[in-house]
Design a protein around this motif. Sequence first.
Motif, PDB file in Angstrom:
ATOM      1  N   LEU A 101      38.164 -44.343 -12.834  1.00  0.00           N
ATOM      2  CA  LEU A 101      38.606 -43.986 -13.988  1.00  0.00           C
ATOM      3  C   LEU A 101      38.126 -42.208 -14.003  1.00  0.00           C
ATOM      4  O   LEU A 101      39.136 -41.665 -14.907  1.00  0.00           O
ATOM      5  CB  LEU A 101      37.968 -44.788 -14.891  1.00  0.00           C
ATOM      6  CG  LEU A 101      38.771 -44.069 -16.551  1.00  0.00           C
ATOM      7  CD1 LEU A 101      39.763 -44.776 -16.231  1.00  0.00           C
ATOM      8  CD2 LEU A 101      37.678 -45.295 -17.567  1.00  0.00           C
ATOM      9  N   VAL A 102      37.067 -41.709 -13.809  1.00  0.00           N
ATOM     10  CA  VAL A 102      36.997 -39.871 -14.612  1.00  0.00           C
ATOM     11  C   VAL A 102      37.978 -39.381 -13.551  1.00  0.00           C
ATOM     12  O   VAL A 102      38.418 -38.211 -14.155  1.00  0.00           O
ATOM     13  CB  VAL A 102      35.539 -39.150 -13.684  1.00  0.00           C
ATOM     14  CG1 VAL A 102      35.379 -38.344 -13.558  1.00  0.00           C
ATOM     15  CG2 VAL A 102      34.548 -40.290 -15.248  1.00  0.00           C
ATOM     16  N   ARG A 103      38.281 -39.571 -12.155  1.00  0.00           N
ATOM     17  CA  ARG A 103      39.450 -38.688 -10.882  1.00  0.00           C
ATOM     18  C   ARG A 103      40.621 -39.111 -11.480  1.00  0.00           C
ATOM     19  O   ARG A 103      41.037 -37.943 -11.386  1.00  0.00           O
ATOM     20  CB  ARG A 103      39.019 -39.959  -9.511  1.00  0.00           C
ATOM     21  CG  ARG A 103      39.627 -39.863  -8.404  1.00  0.00           C
ATOM     22  CD  ARG A 103      39.817 -40.253  -7.518  1.00  0.00           C
ATOM     23  NE  ARG A 103      41.305 -40.149  -6.661  1.00  0.00           N
ATOM     24  CZ  ARG A 103      41.052 -39.513  -5.515  1.00  0.00           C
ATOM     25  NH1 ARG A 103      39.792 -39.620  -4.411  1.00  0.00           N
ATOM     26  NH2 ARG A 103      42.585 -39.800  -4.452  1.00  0.00           N
ATOM     27  N   ASN A 104      40.905 -40.626 -12.078  1.00  0.00           N
ATOM     28  CA  ASN A 104      42.263 -40.658 -12.994  1.00  0.00           C
ATOM     29  C   ASN A 104      42.243 -39.980 -13.764  1.00  0.00           C
ATOM     30  O   ASN A 104      43.579 -39.391 -13.911  1.00  0.00           O
ATOM     31  CB  ASN A 104      42.529 -42.244 -12.235  1.00  0.00           C
ATOM     32  CG  ASN A 104      42.562 -42.750 -11.219  1.00  0.00           C
ATOM     33  OD1 ASN A 104      41.961 -42.302 -10.150  1.00  0.00           O
ATOM     34  ND2 ASN A 104      42.708 -44.192 -11.338  1.00  0.00           N
ATOM     35  N   ILE A 110      44.449 -36.206 -18.911  1.00  0.00           N
ATOM     36  CA  ILE A 110      44.746 -37.304 -20.051  1.00  0.00           C
ATOM     37  C   ILE A 110      43.367 -36.193 -20.782  1.00  0.00           C
ATOM     38  O   ILE A 110      42.086 -35.643 -20.644  1.00  0.00           O
ATOM     39  CB  ILE A 110      44.032 -38.141 -19.381  1.00  0.00           C
ATOM     40  CG1 ILE A 110      44.868 -39.544 -18.660  1.00  0.00           C
ATOM     41  CG2 ILE A 110      43.546 -38.806 -20.864  1.00  0.00           C
ATOM     42  CD1 ILE A 110      46.478 -39.578 -19.674  1.00  0.00           C
ATOM     43  N   PRO A 111      44.151 -35.928 -22.393  1.00  0.00           N
ATOM     44  CA  PRO A 111      42.665 -35.825 -23.063  1.00  0.00           C
ATOM     45  C   PRO A 111      42.236 -36.008 -23.361  1.00  0.00           C
ATOM     46  O   PRO A 111      42.100 -36.558 -24.567  1.00  0.00           O
ATOM     47  CB  PRO A 111      43.671 -35.272 -24.694  1.00  0.00           C
ATOM     48  CG  PRO A 111      45.046 -35.804 -23.753  1.00  0.00           C
ATOM     49  CD  PRO A 111      44.824 -36.205 -22.637  1.00  0.00           C
ATOM     50  N   VAL A 112      40.727 -36.583 -23.117  1.00  0.00           N
ATOM     51  CA  VAL A 112      40.121 -37.424 -22.997  1.00  0.00           C
ATOM     52  C   VAL A 112      39.162 -37.376 -24.762  1.00  0.00           C
ATOM     53  O   VAL A 112      38.435 -37.986 -25.199  1.00  0.00           O
ATOM     54  CB  VAL A 112      39.081 -37.627 -22.576  1.00  0.00           C
ATOM     55  CG1 VAL A 112      39.107 -37.711 -21.233  1.00  0.00           C
ATOM     56  CG2 VAL A 112      38.265 -36.037 -22.412  1.00  0.00           C
ATOM     57  N   GLY A 113      39.060 -35.956 -24.908  1.00  0.00           N
ATOM     58  CA  GLY A 113      39.108 -35.670 -26.369  1.00  0.00           C
ATOM     59  C   GLY A 113      39.412 -36.574 -27.839  1.00  0.00           C
ATOM     60  O   GLY A 113      38.847 -36.569 -28.856  1.00  0.00           O
TER      61      GLY A 113
END
Length: 365
Positions: A101-104, A110-113
């Motif tokens: 998931l972190v890689r993808n 993706i703007p994770v924040g």
Amino acid sequence: MTPVPSSFGLRSVDRLVITFLIDNSLEWFTKLPAGFTHELPQHLQHQNPPLKTHPVTGVPVLDLNEFCCGAHGFSALIETQISGEDAHLTLFDTGPDSLSLVRNVKAMQIPVGKVTRVITSHWHADHTGGLLSFLKLRAHNGSECIVDCHPDRPISRGMARGAQPNIIFASLPDDPTFQEIEAAGGVVETHAEGHAVAGGAVWVSGEIPRITSFEGGIPGAKRWVEEGGRGQWISDELILDERYAVIDVAGKGLVIFSACSHAGICNVVRDAVNRFSRPIHMIIGGLHLAPPDSAVRIEPTIDFLSRQLIPAPNFVLPMHCSGFYFKVELEKALGDGCVPAGTGIKVEILGDRELDSRLFSPTIV
């Protein structure tokens, strides 16, 4: 026109964007319907990640280390927008491990924040294994991230085979504990009942009613329980903590996320139709028809989706644990309505409120 909430608090949306972050499959070249975009064109269009130039030929090089990977599990980023309001980013499941998931997420920029809620469909490690790594990735963004999960987290889950029902041949990795989720920066929010989130744009189910005669759960599924200082494996074939999510797109109908369909996709669809009286536009996720002991369910499931449900879904995206044979048979029944989705694919669905009044309630015959 202001979207009117249903009796369950679900509001219709004007725009829905789905980015598949984890699936067993990668699909780079297969023909897709309008509104679907493969991973590669997204990178080429936005130059994310930046393309390097070959030192000899001068041609852009696709650095495959910067692209998505497949994994046995499921995760989808759901972006919902109601006209005149801020968009909401919701992550549905997190895949099986701390790496994929972190890689993808990084590959898809993706703007994770901005992801404010993670929904876990059920307590199985191929759907929760990336949760802690995702939370740690966004931990320094300053905003809260709610983790929406079922309160009944098992100590452990395992599997037995039909010929030896009392011998557990393997267990899944333990799901993150509530304490681990909070330590990683998540805010635990437990729900056993259905509820609306993302400003009313996403509805998360409660327990899925088991009605369909041929959808009897997962043979051999076990759960470890402890009482009085002693532990034992018990039958857990129904996986009662499983939940689905649904979005209502104006003028299109319901988009259902059923990450593993342990309850049976027919039961999931029945529940959604009974609750919301809206046609099904799209069914997404693992339909759990890959195991050999599920083969007898393939034909009646396809019959239900293509003939008994009227109108039939516009699209079915059989992913994760659906199985090759089911996909082949479903394509025979639905044609282009069976979509070969996979990791890295993005789907944009635009609503049309003028068409909304023309939609009619589905029936099940």
